[in-house]
Design an enzyme around this catalytic site. Structure first.
Site, mmCIF file in Angstrom:
data_model
loop_
_atom_site.group_PDB
_atom_site.id
_atom_site.type_symbol
_atom_site.label_atom_id
_atom_site.label_comp_id
_atom_site.label_asym_id
_atom_site.label_seq_id
_atom_site.Cartn_x
_atom_site.Cartn_y
_atom_site.Cartn_z
ATOM 1 N N HIS A 165 -7.697 -0.559 -4.990
ATOM 2 C CA HIS A 165 -7.503 -0.166 -3.589
ATOM 3 C C HIS A 165 -8.439 0.982 -3.208
ATOM 4 O O HIS A 165 -8.993 0.999 -2.111
ATOM 5 C CB HIS A 165 -6.042 0.225 -3.338
ATOM 6 C CG HIS A 165 -5.123 -0.961 -3.203
ATOM 7 N ND1 HIS A 165 -4.315 -1.162 -2.122
ATOM 8 C CD2 HIS A 165 -4.922 -2.021 -4.027
ATOM 9 C CE1 HIS A 165 -3.637 -2.295 -2.280
ATOM 10 N NE2 HIS A 165 -3.984 -2.828 -3.438
ATOM 11 N N HIS A 224 -28.005 13.289 -4.559
ATOM 12 C CA HIS A 224 -29.276 13.536 -5.252
ATOM 13 C C HIS A 224 -29.323 12.937 -6.652
ATOM 14 O O HIS A 224 -30.110 13.367 -7.506
ATOM 15 C CB HIS A 224 -29.636 15.025 -5.278
ATOM 16 C CG HIS A 224 -31.119 15.280 -5.264
ATOM 17 N ND1 HIS A 224 -31.936 15.035 -6.355
ATOM 18 C CD2 HIS A 224 -31.955 15.721 -4.284
ATOM 19 C CE1 HIS A 224 -33.188 15.351 -6.052
ATOM 20 N NE2 HIS A 224 -33.219 15.766 -4.791
ATOM 21 N N HIS A 243 0.842 -1.198 0.000
ATOM 22 C CA HIS A 243 0.000 0.000 0.000
ATOM 23 C C HIS A 243 0.881 1.253 0.000
ATOM 24 O O HIS A 243 2.103 1.177 0.221
ATOM 25 C CB HIS A 243 -0.899 0.046 1.243
ATOM 26 C CG HIS A 243 -1.806 -1.137 1.385
ATOM 27 N ND1 HIS A 243 -2.968 -1.275 0.676
ATOM 28 C CD2 HIS A 243 -1.714 -2.252 2.170
ATOM 29 C CE1 HIS A 243 -3.570 -2.416 1.026
ATOM 30 N NE2 HIS A 243 -2.816 -3.025 1.918
ATOM 31 N N HIS A 277 -3.829 14.481 -2.235
ATOM 32 C CA HIS A 277 -4.100 15.519 -3.229
ATOM 33 C C HIS A 277 -3.689 16.902 -2.711
ATOM 34 O O HIS A 277 -3.557 17.834 -3.492
ATOM 35 C CB HIS A 277 -5.579 15.520 -3.608
ATOM 36 C CG HIS A 277 -5.998 14.309 -4.406
ATOM 37 N ND1 HIS A 277 -7.232 14.200 -4.998
ATOM 38 C CD2 HIS A 277 -5.341 13.177 -4.712
ATOM 39 C CE1 HIS A 277 -7.324 13.036 -5.622
ATOM 40 N NE2 HIS A 277 -6.186 12.389 -5.461
ATOM 41 N N ASP A 279 -1.410 8.729 -1.456
ATOM 42 C CA ASP A 279 -1.311 9.881 -2.357
ATOM 43 C C ASP A 279 -2.214 10.961 -1.769
ATOM 44 O O ASP A 279 -3.431 10.782 -1.685
ATOM 45 C CB ASP A 279 -1.786 9.446 -3.758
ATOM 46 C CG ASP A 279 -2.052 10.608 -4.712
ATOM 47 O OD1 ASP A 279 -1.936 11.788 -4.309
ATOM 48 O OD2 ASP A 279 -2.411 10.343 -5.871
ATOM 49 N N GLU A 328 -28.911 24.422 -3.528
ATOM 50 C CA GLU A 328 -29.835 23.317 -3.255
ATOM 51 C C GLU A 328 -29.109 21.972 -3.360
ATOM 52 O O GLU A 328 -29.326 21.076 -2.564
ATOM 53 C CB GLU A 328 -31.036 23.364 -4.204
ATOM 54 C CG GLU A 328 -30.673 23.307 -5.672
ATOM 55 C CD GLU A 328 -31.897 23.283 -6.586
ATOM 56 O OE1 GLU A 328 -31.965 24.145 -7.465
ATOM 57 O OE2 GLU A 328 -32.758 22.397 -6.434
ATOM 58 N N THR A 329 -28.257 21.856 -4.363
ATOM 59 C CA THR A 329 -27.481 20.642 -4.590
ATOM 60 C C THR A 329 -26.147 21.102 -5.134
ATOM 61 O O THR A 329 -26.096 22.086 -5.875
ATOM 62 C CB THR A 329 -28.179 19.743 -5.633
ATOM 63 O OG1 THR A 329 -29.476 19.377 -5.137
ATOM 64 C CG2 THR A 329 -27.397 18.471 -5.929
ATOM 65 N N HIS A 364 -27.093 16.802 -1.325
ATOM 66 C CA HIS A 364 -28.294 17.610 -1.147
ATOM 67 C C HIS A 364 -28.830 17.361 0.259
ATOM 68 O O HIS A 364 -28.916 16.212 0.686
ATOM 69 C CB HIS A 364 -29.337 17.196 -2.203
ATOM 70 C CG HIS A 364 -30.678 17.825 -2.000
ATOM 71 N ND1 HIS A 364 -31.001 19.059 -2.532
ATOM 72 C CD2 HIS A 364 -31.779 17.402 -1.332
ATOM 73 C CE1 HIS A 364 -32.253 19.366 -2.199
ATOM 74 N NE2 HIS A 364 -32.743 18.381 -1.463
ATOM 75 N N MET A 404 -9.861 2.443 0.475
ATOM 76 C CA MET A 404 -8.649 3.146 0.930
ATOM 77 C C MET A 404 -8.624 4.598 0.492
ATOM 78 O O MET A 404 -7.891 4.986 -0.436
ATOM 79 C CB MET A 404 -7.393 2.427 0.434
ATOM 80 C CG MET A 404 -7.088 1.197 1.269
ATOM 81 S SD MET A 404 -5.424 0.596 1.027
ATOM 82 C CE MET A 404 -4.524 1.539 2.253
ATOM 83 N N HIS A 463 -5.639 8.986 -0.858
ATOM 84 C CA HIS A 463 -6.018 7.602 -1.183
ATOM 85 C C HIS A 463 -4.790 6.749 -1.405
ATOM 86 O O HIS A 463 -3.700 7.260 -1.647
ATOM 87 C CB HIS A 463 -6.947 7.561 -2.409
ATOM 88 C CG HIS A 463 -6.332 8.065 -3.685
ATOM 89 N ND1 HIS A 463 -5.579 7.257 -4.529
ATOM 90 C CD2 HIS A 463 -6.356 9.285 -4.262
ATOM 91 C CE1 HIS A 463 -5.187 7.970 -5.571
ATOM 92 N NE2 HIS A 463 -5.632 9.209 -5.441
ATOM 93 N N CYS A 464 -4.982 5.451 -1.347
ATOM 94 C CA CYS A 464 -3.912 4.512 -1.650
ATOM 95 C C CYS A 464 -3.744 4.469 -3.170
ATOM 96 O O CYS A 464 -4.714 4.616 -3.909
ATOM 97 C CB CYS A 464 -4.273 3.140 -1.113
ATOM 98 S SG CYS A 464 -2.936 1.942 -1.272
HETATM 99 CU CU LIG Z 1 -3.741 0.088 -0.660
#
Ligand SMILES: [Cu+2]
Length: 382
Positions: free
Chosen positions: A187, A348, A137, A142, A140, A321-322, A297, A192, A177-178
């Site tokens: 993954h 929604h 594993h 962002h 990452d 609203e959304t 929503h 993950m 995330h992985c």
């Molecule tokens: Cu992983």
């Protein structure tokens, strides 16, 4: 450890059994790191940075939808914030029928915990892949800059750990995330992923100088799962992630999730598990989806200040609203509850909410405001 387990593990680690049509993306740079622990190629020529004068703060993470205690406005200068994530491969039950997923998780929950820092703080993450796991594993972020968001520097085999530090230069909520070589979407869609919130040092504002302060924050992580079925249409069960791999990828390639859930299971945030608030309380809702688009929503309420793509240097949208959160993004919305009751908070695409599971509840207590809404004539025969 049995020979069978060792073989399974080795087969997994080489990627031979799992690479399939997916492209291993960082093999060259991470192989050296994983094998001999030499300095990764990415760090060549780097000038050492001295952060010894910065204060350090160790943060205990908590299970979503809850978020660890934090200051909204930063106190003092940038700090080094220390976090630990332990990767846990585990079976999780997705619905009341007992459907199982061989989940891969950060700290045992889907999503992984929300981390909170301030802009220009340093995030120092210890990532642990215990010996009891079967897979390689990494992580990452962002929110990070360079090295595949840290993915290139954090590949850990079972029994290994690593420490990554990055500077949180951009304010906002960001997915992590992985992303292991050759196995990224598997993954991510096995659970993950999570999010980090990088608050502006002065706290949130409406973009026009008005501070926005929240009384509560909740973290909703939306997850699409792809569970294989047998010939009779029943969901299949597997002993390990590796055993489920081939069938799961076949379902993934249909782009048709079998489950779309908030916080790991159908009903994880409804009924007795509802998020709570009082009339007059301002709630910040963080919502991430690491793989697929979504459209949150709040039924009976609004997104009064919304950063749909989650980045706080932008002026928030008002009275939505959304709102639309693209896959691979975390979004943020603020609402001050003005009426008591049960509010459904849904994706929604209502099929995804009601048929596949993407729904949560807010249970709000307080006094009803008749001015905002009343029953002029109750439903009755006309
Ligand atoms: Cu992983």
């Amino acid at each position: 450890m049995t020979n069978t387990m060792q073989m399974t593990r080795r087969t997994m680690l080489t990627g031979a059994a799992v690479a399939g049509a997916l492209t291993p993306i960082i093999v060259a740079s991470t192989a050296a790191h994983a094998d001999d622990h030499a300095a990764p190629a990415e760090l060549k020529g780097a000038k050492k940075v001295d952060l010894s004068k910065l204060a350090r703060e160790k943060v205990e993470l908590v299970k979503p939808p809850f978020v660890h205690a934090h200051d909204q406005k930063a106190k003092g200068g940038p700090k080094i914030k220390e976090f630990t994530l332990t990767i846990e491969e585990k079976k999780m039950v997705l619905d009341k029928d007992g459907t199982e997923v061989n989940a891969m998780t950060f700290n045992g929950s889907v999503p992984g915990p929300l981390m909170v820092v301030h802009q220009d703080d340093y995030v120092e993450l210890t990532l642990i892949n215990p010996e009891t796991n079967t897979m390689q594993h990494n992580i990452d972020f962002h929110a990070a800059t360079g090295g595949l968001g840290g993915g290139a520097l954090t590949v850990v085999n079972p029994g290994e750990s690593t420490v990554l530090r990055f500077k949180a230069t951009k304010a906002g909520v960001f997915v992590y995330h992985c992303a292991p070589p050759g196995m990224v979407p598997w993954h991510v869609t096995s659970g993950m992923n999570g999010a980090i919130m990088v608050l502006p040092r002065e706290g949130l504002t409406d973009g026009h100088g008005k501070p926005l302060v929240y009384d509560k924050v909740y973290y909703v992580g939306e997850q699409d799962f792809y569970i294989p079925r047998d010939e009779t249409g029943k969901f299949k069960k597997y002993e390990s992630p590796g055993e489920a791999y081939e069938d799961t990828v076949a379902v993934m390639k249909t782009l048709t999730p079998t489950h779309i859930v908030f916080n790991g299971a159908v009903g994880a945030l409804t009924g007795d598990n509802a998020m709570t608030a009082k009339v007059g309380e301002t709630v910040l809702i963080i919502h991430s989806q690491a793989n697929r688009d979504t459209r949150p929503h709040l039924i009976g309420g609004h997104g009064e200040y919304v950063w749909a793509t989650g980045k706080f240097a932008n002026v928030p949208d008002i009275d939505q609203e959304t709102w639309f959160i693209p896959g691979g993004t975390a979004g943020a919305a603020i609402y001050t509850f003005a009426q008591p009751g049960i509010y459904a908070y849904v994706n929604h695409n209502l099929i995804e909410a009601f048929e596949l599971g993407a729904a949560a509840h807010f249970k709000v207590t307080g006094d009803w405001n008749d001015d905002l809404m009343t029953s002029v004539k109750s439903p009755q025969a006309s």
